[in-house]
Design a protein around this motif. Structure first.
Motif, PDB file in Angstrom:
ATOM      1  N   ASP A  20       0.847  -1.197   0.000  1.00 24.60           N
ATOM      2  CA  ASP A  20       0.000   0.000   0.000  1.00 24.60           C
ATOM      3  C   ASP A  20       0.878   1.241   0.000  1.00 24.60           C
ATOM      4  O   ASP A  20       1.203   1.799   1.051  1.00 24.60           O
ATOM      5  N   TYR A  21       1.262   1.677  -1.185  1.00 28.19           N
ATOM      6  CA  TYR A  21       2.168   2.828  -1.328  1.00 28.19           C
ATOM      7  C   TYR A  21       1.515   4.132  -0.861  1.00 28.19           C
ATOM      8  O   TYR A  21       2.192   5.005  -0.320  1.00 28.19           O
ATOM      9  N   SER A  22       0.203   4.264  -1.067  1.00 28.73           N
ATOM     10  CA  SER A  22      -0.464   5.511  -0.670  1.00 28.73           C
ATOM     11  C   SER A  22      -0.440   5.680   0.851  1.00 28.73           C
ATOM     12  O   SER A  22      -0.205   6.784   1.348  1.00 28.73           O
ATOM     13  N   ARG A  23      -0.663   4.598   1.600  1.00 30.03           N
ATOM     14  CA  ARG A  23      -0.583   4.692   3.070  1.00 30.03           C
ATOM     15  C   ARG A  23       0.840   4.946   3.530  1.00 30.03           C
ATOM     16  O   ARG A  23       1.062   5.644   4.514  1.00 30.03           O
ATOM     17  N   GLU A  24       1.810   4.400   2.824  1.00 30.55           N
ATOM     18  CA  GLU A  24       3.210   4.648   3.172  1.00 30.55           C
ATOM     19  C   GLU A  24       3.533   6.133   3.007  1.00 30.55           C
ATOM     20  O   GLU A  24       4.211   6.723   3.841  1.00 30.55           O
ATOM     21  N   GLN A  25       3.021   6.737   1.929  1.00 25.46           N
ATOM     22  CA  GLN A  25       3.256   8.166   1.711  1.00 25.46           C
ATOM     23  C   GLN A  25       2.553   9.003   2.773  1.00 25.46           C
ATOM     24  O   GLN A  25       3.109   9.985   3.256  1.00 25.46           O
ATOM     25  N   GLN A  26       1.339   8.638   3.126  1.00 27.71           N
ATOM     26  CA  GLN A  26       0.599   9.376   4.153  1.00 27.71           C
ATOM     27  C   GLN A  26       1.315   9.317   5.489  1.00 27.71           C
ATOM     28  O   GLN A  26       1.328  10.279   6.235  1.00 27.71           O
ATOM     29  N   TYR A  30       9.078   7.165   7.178  1.00 32.19           N
ATOM     30  CA  TYR A  30      10.389   7.611   7.647  1.00 32.19           C
ATOM     31  C   TYR A  30      11.334   6.450   7.934  1.00 32.19           C
ATOM     32  O   TYR A  30      12.523   6.547   7.738  1.00 32.19           O
ATOM     33  N   LYS A  31      10.813   5.362   8.413  1.00 23.71           N
ATOM     34  CA  LYS A  31      11.656   4.237   8.778  1.00 23.71           C
ATOM     35  C   LYS A  31      11.821   3.241   7.634  1.00 23.71           C
ATOM     36  O   LYS A  31      12.425   2.201   7.807  1.00 23.71           O
ATOM     37  N   GLY A  32      11.275   3.530   6.476  1.00 24.01           N
ATOM     38  CA  GLY A  32      11.364   2.615   5.355  1.00 24.01           C
ATOM     39  C   GLY A  32      10.537   1.357   5.555  1.00 24.01           C
ATOM     40  O   GLY A  32      10.781   0.345   4.913  1.00 24.01           O
ATOM     41  N   GLN A  33       9.555   1.437   6.451  1.00 21.25           N
ATOM     42  CA  GLN A  33       8.735   0.276   6.753  1.00 21.25           C
ATOM     43  C   GLN A  33       7.654   0.108   5.688  1.00 21.25           C
ATOM     44  O   GLN A  33       6.926   1.043   5.379  1.00 21.25           O
ATOM     45  N   GLU A  34       7.577  -1.096   5.132  1.00 18.45           N
ATOM     46  CA  GLU A  34       6.576  -1.380   4.112  1.00 18.45           C
ATOM     47  C   GLU A  34       5.223  -1.641   4.769  1.00 18.45           C
ATOM     48  O   GLU A  34       5.148  -2.278   5.816  1.00 18.45           O
ATOM     49  N   ILE A  35       4.159  -1.142   4.139  1.00 17.78           N
ATOM     50  CA  ILE A  35       2.802  -1.382   4.620  1.00 17.78           C
ATOM     51  C   ILE A  35       2.089  -2.238   3.581  1.00 17.78           C
ATOM     52  O   ILE A  35       2.043  -1.880   2.400  1.00 17.78           O
ATOM     53  N   TRP A  36       1.575  -3.380   4.022  1.00 15.80           N
ATOM     54  CA  TRP A  36       0.876  -4.309   3.141  1.00 15.80           C
ATOM     55  C   TRP A  36      -0.578  -4.398   3.560  1.00 15.80           C
ATOM     56  O   TRP A  36      -0.894  -4.351   4.733  1.00 15.80           O
ATOM     57  N   ARG A  37      -1.464  -4.536   2.577  1.00 17.59           N
ATOM     58  CA  ARG A  37      -2.882  -4.720   2.887  1.00 17.59           C
ATOM     59  C   ARG A  37      -3.374  -6.032   2.289  1.00 17.59           C
ATOM     60  O   ARG A  37      -2.901  -6.470   1.243  1.00 17.59           O
ATOM     61  N   ASN A  38      -4.308  -6.646   2.970  1.00 16.69           N
ATOM     62  CA  ASN A  38      -4.865  -7.917   2.517  1.00 16.69           C
ATOM     63  C   ASN A  38      -5.786  -7.695   1.325  1.00 16.69           C
ATOM     64  O   ASN A  38      -6.637  -6.806   1.348  1.00 16.69           O
ATOM     65  N   VAL A  39      -5.616  -8.508   0.309  1.00 16.15           N
ATOM     66  CA  VAL A  39      -6.441  -8.427  -0.894  1.00 16.15           C
ATOM     67  C   VAL A  39      -7.486  -9.539  -0.891  1.00 16.15           C
ATOM     68  O   VAL A  39      -8.643  -9.302  -1.205  1.00 16.15           O
ATOM     69  N   PRO A  74     -10.900 -15.493 -11.205  1.00 15.42           N
ATOM     70  CA  PRO A  74     -11.162 -14.557 -12.307  1.00 15.42           C
ATOM     71  C   PRO A  74     -11.269 -13.098 -11.875  1.00 15.42           C
ATOM     72  O   PRO A  74     -10.964 -12.197 -12.647  1.00 15.42           O
ATOM     73  N   ASN A  75     -11.669 -12.855 -10.638  1.00 16.10           N
ATOM     74  CA  ASN A  75     -11.841 -11.475 -10.159  1.00 16.10           C
ATOM     75  C   ASN A  75     -10.639 -10.958  -9.393  1.00 16.10           C
ATOM     76  O   ASN A  75     -10.697  -9.891  -8.802  1.00 16.10           O
ATOM     77  N   LEU A  76      -9.539 -11.714  -9.399  1.00 14.63           N
ATOM     78  CA  LEU A  76      -8.356 -11.336  -8.640  1.00 14.63           C
ATOM     79  C   LEU A  76      -7.146 -11.332  -9.569  1.00 14.63           C
ATOM     80  O   LEU A  76      -6.778 -12.367 -10.113  1.00 14.63           O
ATOM     81  N   GLN A  77      -6.564 -10.181  -9.762  1.00 21.20           N
ATOM     82  CA  GLN A  77      -5.404 -10.036 -10.638  1.00 21.20           C
ATOM     83  C   GLN A  77      -4.147 -10.140  -9.784  1.00 21.20           C
ATOM     84  O   GLN A  77      -3.716  -9.160  -9.192  1.00 21.20           O
ATOM     85  N   ILE A  78      -3.540 -11.317  -9.716  1.00 19.17           N
ATOM     86  CA  ILE A  78      -2.349 -11.551  -8.908  1.00 19.17           C
ATOM     87  C   ILE A  78      -1.117 -11.268  -9.750  1.00 19.17           C
ATOM     88  O   ILE A  78      -1.008 -11.745 -10.878  1.00 19.17           O
ATOM     89  N   THR A  79      -0.176 -10.483  -9.188  1.00 18.31           N
ATOM     90  CA  THR A  79       1.047 -10.124  -9.904  1.00 18.31           C
ATOM     91  C   THR A  79       2.267 -10.434  -9.045  1.00 18.31           C
ATOM     92  O   THR A  79       2.150 -10.744  -7.859  1.00 18.31           O
ATOM     93  N   ALA A  80       3.436 -10.296  -9.646  1.00 17.81           N
ATOM     94  CA  ALA A  80       4.701 -10.536  -8.942  1.00 17.81           C
ATOM     95  C   ALA A  80       5.020  -9.424  -7.940  1.00 17.81           C
ATOM     96  O   ALA A  80       5.984  -9.541  -7.192  1.00 17.81           O
ATOM     97  N   LYS A  81       4.226  -8.373  -7.900  1.00 12.46           N
ATOM     98  CA  LYS A  81       4.432  -7.302  -6.924  1.00 12.46           C
ATOM     99  C   LYS A  81       3.707  -7.586  -5.612  1.00 12.46           C
ATOM    100  O   LYS A  81       3.797  -6.825  -4.670  1.00 12.46           O
ATOM    101  N   MET A  82       3.002  -8.704  -5.557  1.00  9.28           N
ATOM    102  CA  MET A  82       2.251  -9.082  -4.367  1.00  9.28           C
ATOM    103  C   MET A  82       3.028 -10.131  -3.581  1.00  9.28           C
ATOM    104  O   MET A  82       4.100 -10.562  -3.990  1.00  9.28           O
ATOM    105  N   ARG A  83       2.462 -10.541  -2.446  1.00  9.71           N
ATOM    106  CA  ARG A  83       3.081 -11.588  -1.650  1.00  9.71           C
ATOM    107  C   ARG A  83       1.998 -12.467  -1.043  1.00  9.71           C
ATOM    108  O   ARG A  83       0.817 -12.097  -1.015  1.00  9.71           O
ATOM    109  N   VAL A  84       2.431 -13.629  -0.540  1.00 10.94           N
ATOM    110  CA  VAL A  84       1.531 -14.590   0.098  1.00 10.94           C
ATOM    111  C   VAL A  84       1.888 -14.661   1.566  1.00 10.94           C
ATOM    112  O   VAL A  84       3.056 -14.792   1.925  1.00 10.94           O
TER     113      VAL A  84
END
Length: 120
Positions: A20-26, A30-39, A74-84
């Motif tokens: 979630d890049y938008s939440r990281e920007q908000q 500062y600490k370079g901590q990545e924020i992930w959201r459940n899809v 079919p309703n979920l577009q999974i890409t290599a930018k995601m994680r499990v």
């Protein structure tokens, strides 16, 4: 005609996450901590394929290659930018494979990185 896939094959519950890049920007990030959201949370099978260990500076690093199989979504577009996320374990998605383009099953080729400090 679609091929039937046995439900017992998918015996694990996983969560697909997207950064979630938008939440990281908000938050200023500062600490370079990545924020992930459940899809999505879905049933899957997890198959370890390969593992290795190596040293990187003062750390010993373990690297596992994992295949995650799941029904085609079919309703979920999974890409290599995601994680499990599986329990407390996290797998970075390297490739998404739709076998024979049949839209029956997806295979996620993932990498799990484990890092611990070497004991003296």
């Amino acid at each position: 005609m679609s091929r039937m896939i046995k439900a017992a094959k998918f015996d694990k519950q996983i969560t697909i996450q997207k950064r979630d890049y938008s939440r990281e920007q908000q938050n200023g990030n500062y600490k370079g901590q990545e924020i992930w959201r459940n899809v999505a949370t879905i049933r899957a099978s997890i198959e370890p394929i390969q593992g290795r260990e190596y040293f990187s500076g003062v750390f010993q690093v373990g690297e596992n290659v994992i295949r995650v199989r799941m029904r085609y979504q079919p309703n979920l577009q999974i890409t290599a930018k995601m994680r499990v996320k599986y329990g407390k374990r996290v797998f970075d998605i390297e490739n998404v494979i739709d076998s024979k383009e049949a839209h029956n099953e997806l295979q996620l080729m993932c990498k799990e990185i484990l890092k611990w400090q070497k004991s003296q």
